[in-house]
Design a protein around this motif. Structure first.
Motif, PDB file in Angstrom:
ATOM      1  N   PRO A 104       0.933  -1.284   0.048  1.00 51.73           N
ATOM      2  CA  PRO A 104      -0.030  -0.021  -0.011  1.00 51.73           C
ATOM      3  C   PRO A 104       0.668   1.136   0.022  1.00 51.73           C
ATOM      4  O   PRO A 104       0.482   2.338  -0.604  1.00 51.73           O
ATOM      5  N   GLN A 105       2.141   1.405   0.639  1.00 59.12           N
ATOM      6  CA  GLN A 105       2.833   2.532   0.537  1.00 59.12           C
ATOM      7  C   GLN A 105       3.360   2.620  -0.670  1.00 59.12           C
ATOM      8  O   GLN A 105       3.412   3.722  -1.120  1.00 59.12           O
ATOM      9  N   PHE A 106       3.882   1.715  -1.273  1.00 56.47           N
ATOM     10  CA  PHE A 106       4.318   1.686  -2.753  1.00 56.47           C
ATOM     11  C   PHE A 106       3.239   2.276  -3.762  1.00 56.47           C
ATOM     12  O   PHE A 106       3.754   3.128  -4.324  1.00 56.47           O
ATOM     13  N   LEU A 107       2.130   1.737  -3.440  1.00 54.53           N
ATOM     14  CA  LEU A 107       1.148   2.078  -4.547  1.00 54.53           C
ATOM     15  C   LEU A 107       0.497   3.809  -4.258  1.00 54.53           C
ATOM     16  O   LEU A 107       0.139   4.412  -4.960  1.00 54.53           O
ATOM     17  N   GLY A 108       0.830   3.791  -3.022  1.00 56.91           N
ATOM     18  CA  GLY A 108       0.307   5.234  -2.625  1.00 56.91           C
ATOM     19  C   GLY A 108       1.270   6.364  -3.144  1.00 56.91           C
ATOM     20  O   GLY A 108       0.914   7.342  -3.667  1.00 56.91           O
ATOM     21  N   TYR A 109       2.584   6.012  -3.213  1.00 52.75           N
ATOM     22  CA  TYR A 109       3.756   6.629  -3.794  1.00 52.75           C
ATOM     23  C   TYR A 109       3.393   6.953  -5.228  1.00 52.75           C
ATOM     24  O   TYR A 109       3.317   8.117  -5.898  1.00 52.75           O
ATOM     25  N   LEU A 110       3.123   6.030  -5.973  1.00 53.52           N
ATOM     26  CA  LEU A 110       2.953   6.032  -7.368  1.00 53.52           C
ATOM     27  C   LEU A 110       1.625   6.968  -7.606  1.00 53.52           C
ATOM     28  O   LEU A 110       1.631   7.668  -8.824  1.00 53.52           O
ATOM     29  N   ALA A 111       0.755   6.844  -6.659  1.00 55.02           N
ATOM     30  CA  ALA A 111      -0.527   7.755  -6.896  1.00 55.02           C
ATOM     31  C   ALA A 111      -0.110   9.253  -7.032  1.00 55.02           C
ATOM     32  O   ALA A 111      -0.926   9.925  -7.257  1.00 55.02           O
ATOM     33  N   THR A 112       0.946   9.522  -6.336  1.00 55.42           N
ATOM     34  CA  THR A 112       1.281  10.862  -6.424  1.00 55.42           C
ATOM     35  C   THR A 112       1.785  11.394  -7.651  1.00 55.42           C
ATOM     36  O   THR A 112       2.245  12.618  -7.936  1.00 55.42           O
TER      37      THR A 112
END
Length: 252
Positions: A197-205
């Motif tokens: 979830p942290q990794f995909l949250g970063y990509l969302a930025t």
């Protein structure tokens, strides 16, 4: 108890605070190196400071730091620090007195600037012997089980949705005009251990992710999240992620 390999929510749908929550942190040695090159340690100015990731590290080395950003949303997510004065302003109109700053930095931001105008401002606010540093971090790498799928997503699928300025970041600012007495910079990396979830949250930025969604290509994001989730395993498992740090640094 079985574990899920899928993201717990749509991590490509984030609010304004996501940038502060998910962006990787610069290593302390980056600020220490730049401070070591400055002629003195009274004032550093971090231009395009965002939510203050580098600004806070500079405050450990200077009596005062000024963080400049044109975005009210970014500045609303800074961590308060009595050593730092955050000001809303563009890079081309820096609200700092003449010859006041011994270090001027721009981290992951210079590709958005009108560089000639920014350089004029840097020369104006720089003290004798002041240092200007343009910092960027390149394309991340994952461990071998995941990296090929990520690189295909970055280059081929989401690649067309990056703004043209992204090429400057990927090249480490190697091709931009930098009319200063350039200094050598040591090799550095950003290293994080993140859950899925942290990794995909970063990509969302990423601006490219937002552009793809606006273009009606959300299926690219869903397919990537499904593939990387299956390869990742338990979404709580933390994996190493690395970004190369690139720097153009010189004396004004």
């Amino acid at each position: 108890m079985p574990t899920s390999t899928a993201p717990a929510r749509n991590w490509f749908d984030q609010g304004g605070a996501a940038y502060a929550r998910f962006r990787p942190e610069y290593p302390p040695e980056l600020a220490a190196f730049m401070a070591s090159q400055a002629p003195e340690r009274r004032l550093a100015v971090d231009v395009g400071c965002g939510n203050g990731q580098l600004t806070g590290l500079l405050a450990q080395h200077f009596a005062q730091v000024v963080g400049i950003d044109p975005s009210a949303d970014q500045l609303a997510n800074v961590a308060p620090d009595e050593r730092i004065d955050y000001r809303r302003a563009p890079a081309e109109q820096i609200p700092v007195a003449d010859a006041a700053a011994s270090l001027i930095t721009a981290a992951q931001a210079a590709h958005w600037f009108d560089l000639p105008a920014f350089y004029r401002e840097a020369r104006r606010i720089g003290s004798p012997g002041a240092v200007l540093a343009l910092v960027s971090y390149g394309v991340l790498t994952l461990d071998s089980a995941l990296d090929a799928r990520f690189q295909a997503f970055y280059r081929d699928q989401i690649g067309p949705y990056w703004p043209p300025q992204r090429q400057l970041v990927d090249s480490g600012y190697a091709t931009i005009d930098f009319p200063f007495d350039e200094l050598a910079a040591p090799a550095m990396q950003i290293r994080c251990t993140w859950s899925l979830p942290q990794f995909l949250g970063y990509l969302a930025t990423w601006s490219a992710v937002r552009s793809a969604r606006e273009a009606g290509r959300a299926e690219l994001l869903t397919a990537f999240a499904d593939d990387i989730g299956a390869a990742w395993g338990d979404l709580r498992l933390e994996r190493m992620i690395c970004w190369p740090i690139n720097m153009r640094i010189g004396r004004l």
